[in-house]
Design a protein around this motif. Sequence first.
Motif, PDB file in Angstrom:
ATOM      1  N   GLN A 161       0.835  -1.203   0.000  1.00 22.71           N
ATOM      2  CA  GLN A 161       0.000   0.000   0.000  1.00 22.71           C
ATOM      3  C   GLN A 161       0.870   1.254   0.000  1.00 22.71           C
ATOM      4  O   GLN A 161       0.524   2.262  -0.596  1.00 22.71           O
ATOM      5  CB  GLN A 161      -0.922  -0.028   1.220  1.00 22.71           C
ATOM      6  CG  GLN A 161      -1.949   1.083   1.240  1.00 22.71           C
ATOM      7  CD  GLN A 161      -2.948   0.992   0.090  1.00 22.71           C
ATOM      8  OE1 GLN A 161      -3.286  -0.087  -0.366  1.00 22.71           O
ATOM      9  NE2 GLN A 161      -3.405   2.135  -0.394  1.00 22.71           N
ATOM     10  N   ASP A 162       2.040   1.177   0.642  1.00 34.34           N
ATOM     11  CA  ASP A 162       2.954   2.317   0.676  1.00 34.34           C
ATOM     12  C   ASP A 162       3.269   2.823  -0.733  1.00 34.34           C
ATOM     13  O   ASP A 162       3.262   4.019  -0.985  1.00 34.34           O
ATOM     14  CB  ASP A 162       4.284   1.917   1.332  1.00 34.34           C
ATOM     15  CG  ASP A 162       4.157   1.831   2.838  1.00 34.34           C
ATOM     16  OD1 ASP A 162       3.013   1.907   3.330  1.00 34.34           O
ATOM     17  OD2 ASP A 162       5.183   1.681   3.516  1.00 34.34           O
ATOM     18  N   TYR A 163       3.544   1.880  -1.639  1.00 37.74           N
ATOM     19  CA  TYR A 163       3.906   2.284  -3.003  1.00 37.74           C
ATOM     20  C   TYR A 163       2.714   2.930  -3.691  1.00 37.74           C
ATOM     21  O   TYR A 163       2.851   3.902  -4.431  1.00 37.74           O
ATOM     22  CB  TYR A 163       4.358   1.078  -3.836  1.00 37.74           C
ATOM     23  CG  TYR A 163       5.550   0.333  -3.284  1.00 37.74           C
ATOM     24  CD1 TYR A 163       6.321   0.857  -2.251  1.00 37.74           C
ATOM     25  CD2 TYR A 163       5.913  -0.910  -3.800  1.00 37.74           C
ATOM     26  CE1 TYR A 163       7.403   0.159  -1.744  1.00 37.74           C
ATOM     27  CE2 TYR A 163       6.989  -1.602  -3.309  1.00 37.74           C
ATOM     28  CZ  TYR A 163       7.727  -1.075  -2.276  1.00 37.74           C
ATOM     29  OH  TYR A 163       8.794  -1.766  -1.780  1.00 37.74           O
ATOM     30  N   ASN A 165       0.301   4.476  -2.213  1.00 40.52           N
ATOM     31  CA  ASN A 165       0.103   5.801  -1.633  1.00 40.52           C
ATOM     32  C   ASN A 165       1.030   6.819  -2.271  1.00 40.52           C
ATOM     33  O   ASN A 165       0.629   7.955  -2.521  1.00 40.52           O
ATOM     34  CB  ASN A 165       0.349   5.766  -0.123  1.00 40.52           C
ATOM     35  CG  ASN A 165      -0.844   5.201   0.626  1.00 40.52           C
ATOM     36  OD1 ASN A 165      -1.931   5.080   0.075  1.00 40.52           O
ATOM     37  ND2 ASN A 165      -0.640   4.839   1.869  1.00 40.52           N
ATOM     38  N   VAL A 166       2.264   6.411  -2.525  1.00 39.74           N
ATOM     39  CA  VAL A 166       3.200   7.314  -3.203  1.00 39.74           C
ATOM     40  C   VAL A 166       2.613   7.723  -4.556  1.00 39.74           C
ATOM     41  O   VAL A 166       2.563   8.902  -4.898  1.00 39.74           O
ATOM     42  CB  VAL A 166       4.577   6.642  -3.394  1.00 39.74           C
ATOM     43  CG1 VAL A 166       5.453   7.476  -4.313  1.00 39.74           C
ATOM     44  CG2 VAL A 166       5.258   6.446  -2.046  1.00 39.74           C
ATOM     45  N   ARG A 168      -0.451   7.773  -5.429  1.00 37.74           N
ATOM     46  CA  ARG A 168      -1.633   8.624  -5.255  1.00 37.74           C
ATOM     47  C   ARG A 168      -1.224  10.036  -4.879  1.00 37.74           C
ATOM     48  O   ARG A 168      -1.758  11.007  -5.393  1.00 37.74           O
ATOM     49  CB  ARG A 168      -2.543   8.030  -4.183  1.00 37.74           C
ATOM     50  CG  ARG A 168      -3.249   6.771  -4.636  1.00 37.74           C
ATOM     51  CD  ARG A 168      -4.104   6.198  -3.528  1.00 37.74           C
ATOM     52  NE  ARG A 168      -5.205   7.083  -3.182  1.00 37.74           N
ATOM     53  CZ  ARG A 168      -5.912   6.978  -2.047  1.00 37.74           C
ATOM     54  NH1 ARG A 168      -5.604   6.052  -1.154  1.00 37.74           N
ATOM     55  NH2 ARG A 168      -6.903   7.797  -1.814  1.00 37.74           N
ATOM     56  N   VAL A 169      -0.278  10.145  -3.930  1.00 40.44           N
ATOM     57  CA  VAL A 169       0.145  11.466  -3.477  1.00 40.44           C
ATOM     58  C   VAL A 169       0.761  12.251  -4.636  1.00 40.44           C
ATOM     59  O   VAL A 169       0.547  13.450  -4.774  1.00 40.44           O
ATOM     60  CB  VAL A 169       1.145  11.336  -2.316  1.00 40.44           C
ATOM     61  CG1 VAL A 169       1.841  12.651  -2.059  1.00 40.44           C
ATOM     62  CG2 VAL A 169       0.425  10.886  -1.054  1.00 40.44           C
ATOM     63  N   LEU A 170       1.519  11.577  -5.480  1.00 37.94           N
ATOM     64  CA  LEU A 170       2.143  12.260  -6.616  1.00 37.94           C
ATOM     65  C   LEU A 170       1.166  12.416  -7.777  1.00 37.94           C
ATOM     66  O   LEU A 170       1.492  12.998  -8.796  1.00 37.94           O
ATOM     67  CB  LEU A 170       3.379  11.498  -7.089  1.00 37.94           C
ATOM     68  CG  LEU A 170       4.524  11.387  -6.081  1.00 37.94           C
ATOM     69  CD1 LEU A 170       5.670  10.580  -6.671  1.00 37.94           C
ATOM     70  CD2 LEU A 170       5.015  12.762  -5.676  1.00 37.94           C
ATOM     71  N   LEU A 172       0.113  10.255  -9.939  1.00 35.59           N
ATOM     72  CA  LEU A 172       0.546   9.635 -11.186  1.00 35.59           C
ATOM     73  C   LEU A 172      -0.689   9.211 -11.980  1.00 35.59           C
ATOM     74  O   LEU A 172      -1.678   8.775 -11.401  1.00 35.59           O
ATOM     75  CB  LEU A 172       1.406   8.399 -10.886  1.00 35.59           C
ATOM     76  CG  LEU A 172       2.690   8.619 -10.108  1.00 35.59           C
ATOM     77  CD1 LEU A 172       3.469   7.318 -10.005  1.00 35.59           C
ATOM     78  CD2 LEU A 172       3.564   9.669 -10.767  1.00 35.59           C
ATOM     79  N   LYS A 180       5.254   2.616 -13.780  1.00 35.46           N
ATOM     80  CA  LYS A 180       6.289   3.052 -12.838  1.00 35.46           C
ATOM     81  C   LYS A 180       6.173   2.350 -11.484  1.00 35.46           C
ATOM     82  O   LYS A 180       7.125   2.311 -10.725  1.00 35.46           O
ATOM     83  CB  LYS A 180       6.180   4.570 -12.613  1.00 35.46           C
ATOM     84  CG  LYS A 180       6.447   5.393 -13.835  1.00 35.46           C
ATOM     85  CD  LYS A 180       7.905   5.761 -13.912  1.00 35.46           C
ATOM     86  CE  LYS A 180       8.172   6.555 -15.176  1.00 35.46           C
ATOM     87  NZ  LYS A 180       9.557   6.968 -15.266  1.00 35.46           N
ATOM     88  N   VAL A 181       4.975   1.870 -11.148  1.00 36.08           N
ATOM     89  CA  VAL A 181       4.802   1.287  -9.819  1.00 36.08           C
ATOM     90  C   VAL A 181       4.340  -0.168  -9.895  1.00 36.08           C
ATOM     91  O   VAL A 181       5.032  -1.077  -9.425  1.00 36.08           O
ATOM     92  CB  VAL A 181       3.799   2.116  -8.976  1.00 36.08           C
ATOM     93  CG1 VAL A 181       3.641   1.494  -7.595  1.00 36.08           C
ATOM     94  CG2 VAL A 181       4.277   3.558  -8.848  1.00 36.08           C
ATOM     95  N   PRO A 184       6.800  -2.799 -12.039  1.00 37.36           N
ATOM     96  CA  PRO A 184       8.055  -3.122 -11.347  1.00 37.36           C
ATOM     97  C   PRO A 184       7.835  -3.848 -10.021  1.00 37.36           C
ATOM     98  O   PRO A 184       8.593  -4.753  -9.676  1.00 37.36           O
ATOM     99  CB  PRO A 184       8.695  -1.750 -11.098  1.00 37.36           C
ATOM    100  CG  PRO A 184       8.026  -0.810 -12.014  1.00 37.36           C
ATOM    101  CD  PRO A 184       6.673  -1.353 -12.299  1.00 37.36           C
ATOM    102  N   ALA A 185       6.781  -3.474  -9.303  1.00 35.04           N
ATOM    103  CA  ALA A 185       6.540  -4.123  -8.015  1.00 35.04           C
ATOM    104  C   ALA A 185       6.094  -5.567  -8.193  1.00 35.04           C
ATOM    105  O   ALA A 185       6.315  -6.406  -7.329  1.00 35.04           O
ATOM    106  CB  ALA A 185       5.488  -3.341  -7.224  1.00 35.04           C
TER     107      ALA A 185
END
Lengths: 261, 302
Positions: A161-163, A165-166, A168-170, A172, A180-181, A184-185
Amino acid sequence: MKRFRLDALILPLIGFALVIAAWYVSSATWAKELPSPSKTWEASRDYVLKPFEKRGEMDQGILRFTWYSLQLVAKGYFLALVIGTPIGFLLGLSATFTRIFDPIIQILRPVSPLAWLPLGLVLFMGAGKSASELGALFTIAICSMWPTVLNTAVGVRAVPQDYLNVARVLKLSRTKTLFKVLIPATLPYMFTGFRLSLGIAWLVIVAAEMLTGRPGVGGFLWQEYNALVYEHIILCILTIGFVGFGLDRLMSVIEGRFKTG
Amino acid sequence: MSHQLEISALSKTFPTPHGPLVVVRDFNLHLEKGEFVCLIGHSGCGKSTVLSMVAGLSEPDDNAGGIILAGRELSGPGPDRGVVFQSPSLLPWLTAFDNVLLGVDQVFYTASAGERRQIAEYYLTVVGLGDALHKRPTELSQGMRQRVGIARAFALSPRMLLLDEPFGMLDSLTRMELQQVLVDLWTRNHLTALMVTHDVDEALFLADRIVMMTNGPEATVGDILKVPFPRPRDRKALLEDPEFYRLRAELIEFLEVRAYTLKGQQPPAPKPPVPPNSPAASSYTPPRQDRAVLPTQVETLA
């Protein structure tokens, strides 16, 4: 340390020796039709020592057969990845998609290649000369797709979820989040799926070639069974085993590269 | 209205198997432009819930107040708020530089690629990672990773900064170092900042005001403490100032007693002192470093 290395070499050799001994004893006692190890080697020598020779359609060096088989597997496997990976992503991303398709996937997944192949041949009956190849490809793809589908789905669901959230905050975009997320994850899971899929694709090749009579390791095996040259059955089994092992090692190395910490 | 951030009548209810749970009720807070505010309270009291609502990562209850940032009502997350998460939340397949650049590319899409690279490099250098630009998170220490997290938030040139216990996982020396890094950067930009912490000393060192939250559920603002120390603050001088200890005692008294009594709850009975050699005295285990946050957990973390 030194003792450990020696063990690593000797212990597997003991295993090989025991199996060869059992084979020898069997051929000498209860399974009279089973060629002994030495007879097998005698009959196979030409095929192994001149691995690329072509004497006839169904009489070729063993690596030449292997090469045909690998080509077919590569095509079917590629098809499996191209179809399976997006399905896996959809399953991982959408609960609705999962509810719709998961049951049917679970039902189709355990179906044997021997059952799919006739269907594949029927499907592509209109294709004329290439019907057997298309049928074989269909079978390889549909049988080997599942580990890729399921592992990709698990991987997408396991993206921390951390990724997200990143992302979402940015803010994208969807495409950027995917490339990008999410991808790769998910890669480590995807590659586990790819490795397992390749193993299955290689398993299926034999069935596919046997039933279609295409030149290749599996086709050769079946022909030599019908021609009563049992030594070559064993040659083929060993070849299939070694190649499968090699492919798995290769994929493990690639998989290891994508393990992100 | 000239407040940079206005949080009005904010509430948050979570559904649970035992019925709805009101975590935060009627939370009001205004932040001036350039102000640094710390939010303290017991773990689980809803501090992080408030922060995550300001970040837009979780939705406040319907018809229950709102959040206005620089004159505009917030809805959803966005890069106008730089967030520093508790775990650094770096993407492990990207280098420190690329992690920062990902955000910079997003915000400064009109700038040239060279300019964007300069911005990312600048902020990483300022947080002290000039030599580690192209290392991946796995090659960095926990403290260095959080430096990247800070650089990433500042590099967005956001309207405000949101920090969710950013130093909670660090050892105390690294924590002090990073507090300094944060103050230094903040001094340059004077971004409005809202930070959740449960470290009283940290709050006193960093904040202009400290907002104390009552105990949950239905947590809200209990009291607000103005921190009078002039800036730039010197940690050593602060530790010699009797005022520091007075404020510290006040904060601790709030957490131990008033956080409960304001809510009509009974404060927990003080624990009997532990004899120095008993096993319990050494049973402290540090918090887990790699916390895997499941989607359902993330909102309930407070």
